[in-house]
Design an enzyme around this catalytic site. Structure first.
Site, PDB file in Angstrom:
ATOM      1  N   TYR A 205       0.851  -1.204   0.000  1.00  0.00           N
ATOM      2  CA  TYR A 205       0.000   0.000   0.000  1.00  0.00           C
ATOM      3  C   TYR A 205       0.879   1.243   0.000  1.00  0.00           C
ATOM      4  O   TYR A 205       1.872   1.313   0.733  1.00  0.00           O
ATOM      5  CB  TYR A 205      -0.913   0.025   1.237  1.00  0.00           C
ATOM      6  CG  TYR A 205      -1.894  -1.122   1.247  1.00  0.00           C
ATOM      7  CD1 TYR A 205      -3.105  -1.026   0.564  1.00  0.00           C
ATOM      8  CD2 TYR A 205      -1.586  -2.311   1.895  1.00  0.00           C
ATOM      9  CE1 TYR A 205      -3.996  -2.095   0.533  1.00  0.00           C
ATOM     10  CE2 TYR A 205      -2.470  -3.387   1.877  1.00  0.00           C
ATOM     11  CZ  TYR A 205      -3.672  -3.271   1.195  1.00  0.00           C
ATOM     12  OH  TYR A 205      -4.542  -4.324   1.166  1.00  0.00           O
ATOM     13  N   SER A 206       0.480   2.238  -0.780  1.00  0.00           N
ATOM     14  CA  SER A 206       1.226   3.510  -0.807  1.00  0.00           C
ATOM     15  C   SER A 206       0.895   4.319   0.428  1.00  0.00           C
ATOM     16  O   SER A 206      -0.237   4.275   0.928  1.00  0.00           O
ATOM     17  CB  SER A 206       0.812   4.337  -2.021  1.00  0.00           C
ATOM     18  OG  SER A 206       1.147   3.666  -3.201  1.00  0.00           O
ATOM     19  N   CYS A 373      -0.781   7.577 -10.734  1.00  0.00           N
ATOM     20  CA  CYS A 373      -0.997   6.434  -9.846  1.00  0.00           C
ATOM     21  C   CYS A 373      -2.456   6.002  -9.870  1.00  0.00           C
ATOM     22  O   CYS A 373      -3.360   6.835  -9.783  1.00  0.00           O
ATOM     23  CB  CYS A 373      -0.579   6.801  -8.420  1.00  0.00           C
ATOM     24  SG  CYS A 373      -0.639   5.407  -7.285  1.00  0.00           S
ATOM     25  N   GLU A 413       2.806   4.541 -11.064  1.00  0.00           N
ATOM     26  CA  GLU A 413       2.568   3.416 -10.167  1.00  0.00           C
ATOM     27  C   GLU A 413       1.136   2.982 -10.419  1.00  0.00           C
ATOM     28  O   GLU A 413       0.187   3.561  -9.880  1.00  0.00           O
ATOM     29  CB  GLU A 413       2.762   3.844  -8.718  1.00  0.00           C
ATOM     30  CG  GLU A 413       2.821   2.639  -7.797  1.00  0.00           C
ATOM     31  CD  GLU A 413       3.727   2.873  -6.612  1.00  0.00           C
ATOM     32  OE1 GLU A 413       4.925   3.141  -6.826  1.00  0.00           O
ATOM     33  OE2 GLU A 413       3.215   2.797  -5.491  1.00  0.00           O
ATOM     34  N   TYR A 415      -1.711  -0.301 -11.138  1.00  0.00           N
ATOM     35  CA  TYR A 415      -1.978  -1.740 -10.922  1.00  0.00           C
ATOM     36  C   TYR A 415      -3.274  -2.133 -11.595  1.00  0.00           C
ATOM     37  O   TYR A 415      -4.210  -1.373 -11.637  1.00  0.00           O
ATOM     38  CB  TYR A 415      -2.096  -2.055  -9.430  1.00  0.00           C
ATOM     39  CG  TYR A 415      -0.821  -1.746  -8.682  1.00  0.00           C
ATOM     40  CD1 TYR A 415       0.282  -2.570  -8.815  1.00  0.00           C
ATOM     41  CD2 TYR A 415      -0.737  -0.619  -7.889  1.00  0.00           C
ATOM     42  CE1 TYR A 415       1.456  -2.293  -8.149  1.00  0.00           C
ATOM     43  CE2 TYR A 415       0.428  -0.328  -7.202  1.00  0.00           C
ATOM     44  CZ  TYR A 415       1.525  -1.167  -7.341  1.00  0.00           C
ATOM     45  OH  TYR A 415       2.680  -0.860  -6.677  1.00  0.00           O
TER      46      TYR A 415
HETATM   47  P1  NAP Z   1     -12.029   2.710  -9.539  1.00  0.00           P
HETATM   48  O1  NAP Z   1     -13.007   3.189  -8.556  1.00  0.00           O
HETATM   49  O2  NAP Z   1     -12.260   1.373 -10.185  1.00  0.00           O
HETATM   50  O3  NAP Z   1     -11.812   3.747 -10.709  1.00  0.00           O
HETATM   51  C1  NAP Z   1     -11.579   5.079 -10.471  1.00  0.00           C
HETATM   52  C2  NAP Z   1     -11.934   5.869 -11.710  1.00  0.00           C
HETATM   53  O4  NAP Z   1     -11.062   5.552 -12.795  1.00  0.00           O
HETATM   54  C3  NAP Z   1     -13.339   5.598 -12.188  1.00  0.00           C
HETATM   55  O5  NAP Z   1     -13.920   6.833 -12.501  1.00  0.00           O
HETATM   56  C4  NAP Z   1     -13.125   4.766 -13.424  1.00  0.00           C
HETATM   57  O6  NAP Z   1     -14.152   4.918 -14.379  1.00  0.00           O
HETATM   58  C5  NAP Z   1     -11.856   5.388 -13.955  1.00  0.00           C
HETATM   59  N1  NAP Z   1     -11.211   4.592 -15.005  1.00  0.00           N
HETATM   60  C6  NAP Z   1     -11.426   3.306 -15.366  1.00  0.00           C
HETATM   61  N2  NAP Z   1     -10.663   2.978 -16.420  1.00  0.00           N
HETATM   62  C7  NAP Z   1      -9.951   4.074 -16.742  1.00  0.00           C
HETATM   63  C8  NAP Z   1      -8.995   4.372 -17.757  1.00  0.00           C
HETATM   64  N3  NAP Z   1      -8.635   3.454 -18.652  1.00  0.00           N
HETATM   65  N4  NAP Z   1      -8.449   5.610 -17.785  1.00  0.00           N
HETATM   66  C9  NAP Z   1      -8.818   6.546 -16.885  1.00  0.00           C
HETATM   67  N5  NAP Z   1      -9.733   6.334 -15.917  1.00  0.00           N
HETATM   68  C10 NAP Z   1     -10.280   5.105 -15.841  1.00  0.00           C
HETATM   69  O7  NAP Z   1     -10.591   2.776  -8.866  1.00  0.00           O
HETATM   70  P2  NAP Z   1     -10.051   1.952  -7.627  1.00  0.00           P
HETATM   71  O8  NAP Z   1     -10.829   0.679  -7.475  1.00  0.00           O
HETATM   72  O9  NAP Z   1      -9.973   2.831  -6.464  1.00  0.00           O
HETATM   73  O10 NAP Z   1      -8.615   1.533  -8.150  1.00  0.00           O
HETATM   74  C11 NAP Z   1      -7.488   2.291  -7.973  1.00  0.00           C
HETATM   75  C12 NAP Z   1      -6.251   1.553  -8.423  1.00  0.00           C
HETATM   76  O11 NAP Z   1      -5.157   2.138  -7.735  1.00  0.00           O
HETATM   77  C13 NAP Z   1      -6.242   0.060  -8.107  1.00  0.00           C
HETATM   78  O12 NAP Z   1      -5.803  -0.626  -9.253  1.00  0.00           O
HETATM   79  C14 NAP Z   1      -5.183  -0.020  -6.995  1.00  0.00           C
HETATM   80  O13 NAP Z   1      -4.503  -1.244  -7.005  1.00  0.00           O
HETATM   81  C15 NAP Z   1      -4.282   1.120  -7.364  1.00  0.00           C
HETATM   82  N6  NAP Z   1      -3.383   1.635  -6.304  1.00  0.00           N
HETATM   83  C16 NAP Z   1      -3.749   1.643  -5.002  1.00  0.00           C
HETATM   84  C17 NAP Z   1      -2.851   2.123  -4.049  1.00  0.00           C
HETATM   85  C18 NAP Z   1      -3.163   2.096  -2.564  1.00  0.00           C
HETATM   86  O14 NAP Z   1      -2.250   2.439  -1.792  1.00  0.00           O
HETATM   87  N7  NAP Z   1      -4.320   1.696  -2.135  1.00  0.00           N
HETATM   88  C19 NAP Z   1      -1.629   2.638  -4.446  1.00  0.00           C
HETATM   89  C20 NAP Z   1      -1.305   2.637  -5.795  1.00  0.00           C
HETATM   90  C21 NAP Z   1      -2.198   2.156  -6.718  1.00  0.00           C
HETATM   91  P3  NAP Z   1     -15.271   3.813 -14.729  1.00  0.00           P
HETATM   92  O15 NAP Z   1     -16.567   4.459 -14.394  1.00  0.00           O
HETATM   93  O16 NAP Z   1     -15.128   3.558 -16.191  1.00  0.00           O
HETATM   94  O17 NAP Z   1     -15.010   2.592 -13.897  1.00  0.00           O
END
Ligand code: NAP
Length: 415
Positions: A205-206, A373, A413, A415
């Site tokens: 986790y970041s 990210c 970054e 995923y």
């Molecule tokens: P999410 O709610 O699934 O999506 C966030 C937004 O991004 C939604 O509006 C989504 O639109 C949009 N989106 C989908 N595909 C896209 C694309 N191709 N280009 C631009 N925007 C797009 O996001 P989430 O579930 O929070 O996921 C975040 C990601 O960050 C995960 O993969 C996670 O692993 C990663 N991450 C997390 C951390 C941490 O510390 N927790 C750190 C680094 C990375 P739609 O309406 O189309 O779905």
């Protein structure tokens, strides 16, 4: 009669299973698909790896940078490596090969040649930090020697009526040292065992808090964690670590390893500008960098901050309330909402195009660093938007892209 040929020595590329946090970065980076994994380990196929080193700089832990001299015919197979709990020791080589001048790398290429190969040069982000980034500590605590943190806060940062159950979790390290920088990450060891009866691997986790603590001067940090209830295909799935973390109560303890990451770091010099592009929980490092900058407002040293933040709706955008309270002359906030009722679907890349003039202004300044990210899928879209923004002004994105990578000013970054 012919004398037998001397055995060929291989400098075999291996991944240390005790340090690896299974973040998949190496597998994604490898230009020849030599890296694979199962539920236990990430491993390198000795028959495919050409020792190009493309996977080494992006690895946040350094677990990728392990090598053993072996007789090629006796190289550790993929199957051997998948079963390892730790790396084997160095083997002594047969006498007839010990004096060989230079063992060949895995495959045949020399690292210096291959590192400059077009495939490895295609990585979108930089393999070095910005020149002024502070020195990061990494791997202070490992799977074998984790540190215990105490939960001092755990609350939801998205609307209670939405599907996105995202938590802000604060961990305190008491008297124990845990030095971190914005952009770094940590590993959490969830309790219990996997389907094979082995302890769960760490989940990464970041940090969502700046270097001097979630609360300035305290030895604590925060994470942004989304409760996983579905897999990528939408089928029901129970995220082992995310559910564990989201259900923690105050005073519970957690096993932590890390910190990790030596490139996705913010610049440390006065008046450096930040372009931050994120989706969902990918906002964690952006919160950390923004808060670091906010705490420096009085110093007069901060540059411009421009944020592009994507979420489904306002209520599913983590930290919406606090974000909206930040002064507009401190940070330029651009929210891309994809499922807000009555509004067109918008992604961060759409807003980058809409703000082309301001984005170009910042890109023209060598003090600007860009951080991306969140969802993997946005990487291509963001790069394409930046290319178009430059092209509109008759400028060549590919030249600027190379400069940004070389100078450690563009980081991903995803995923
Ligand atoms: P999410 O709610 O699934 O999506 C966030 C937004 O991004 C939604 O509006 C989504 O639109 C949009 N989106 C989908 N595909 C896209 C694309 N191709 N280009 C631009 N925007 C797009 O996001 P989430 O579930 O929070 O996921 C975040 C990601 O960050 C995960 O993969 C996670 O692993 C990663 N991450 C997390 C951390 C941490 O510390 N927790 C750190 C680094 C990375 P739609 O309406 O189309 O779905």
């Amino acid at each position: 009669m012919n004398a037998p040929l001397p055995a060929e020595v291989l400098k075999q590329h291996l991944i240390d299973p005790e340090i690896c946090i299974r973040c998949n970065t190496c597998e994604e980076t490898c230009p020849v698909d030599a890296i694979t994994h199962d539920s236990n380990n990430y491993v390198v196929d000795p028959d495919i790896c050409n020792g190009c080193m493309a996977c080494v700089p992006p690895c946040p832990t350094g677990s990728i940078d392990n090598w053993r001299l072996v007789v090629r015919a006796e190289a550790y197979s993929v199957q051997d490596q998948l079963g390892w709990e730790e790396l084997p020791g160095e083997k002594s080589l047969p006498a007839d090969v010990e004096q060989a001048p230079e063992p060949v790398e895995a495959g045949n290429a020399q690292p210096s040649q291959a590192a400059a190969s077009p495939a490895s040069a295609m990585a979108a982000g930089a393999a070095v930090p910005p020149w002024s980034a502070a020195h990061p500590y990494v791997n202070l605590y490992t799977h074998k020697t984790p540190i215990t943190a105490t939960v001092v806060g755990n609350y939801r940062v998205t609307g209670a009526d939405t599907e996105s159950d995202i938590h802000h979790i604060v961990l305190d390290f008491g008297e124990l040292p845990f030095p971190v920088l914005e952009g770094q990450s940590i590993g959490i060891l969830p309790p219990g065992t996997d389907a094979q009866g082995r302890p769960h691997h760490a989940r990464q986790y970041s940090l969502a808090s700046p270097r001097d603590g979630e609360r300035a001067g305290y030895n604590n940090l925060s994470l942004t964690v989304k409760r996983v209830t579905q897999d990528h295909g939408g089928a029901a799935a129970h995220g082992v670590c995310s559910n564990y973390l989201c259900d923690l109560a105050r005073n519970d303890t957690v096993q932590v390893i890390g910190p990790f990451g030596h490139t996705f770091l913010m610049p440390n010099h006065p008046r450096a500008n930040l372009i931050m592009i994120c989706t969902g929980t990918g906002s964690a490092p952006m919160r950390a960098m923004t808060e670091r900058s906010r705490r420096l407002i009085g110093s007069g040293d901060i540059g411009k901050l421009m944020l592009f933040f994507g979420a489904r709706t306002e209520r599913e955008l983590p930290y919406f309330g606090p974000l909206m309270k930040l002064p507009r002359d401190f940070i330029d906030i651009n929210l891309a909402l994809s499922r807000e009722a009555g509004q067109p679907k918008r992604y961060v890349q759409d807003l980058i195009r809409e703000r082309a003039v301001q984005v170009r202004e910042l890109l023209a300044d060598r003090n600007t660093c860009i951080y991306v990210c969140g969802l993997k899928g946005m990487e291509v879209g963001v790069l394409e938007a930046l290319r178009e923004v430059m092209m509109q002004a008759g400028e060549d994105w590919s030249i600027l892209h190379d400069v940004l990578r070389r100078e450690g000013r563009l980081h991903f970054e995803t995923y």
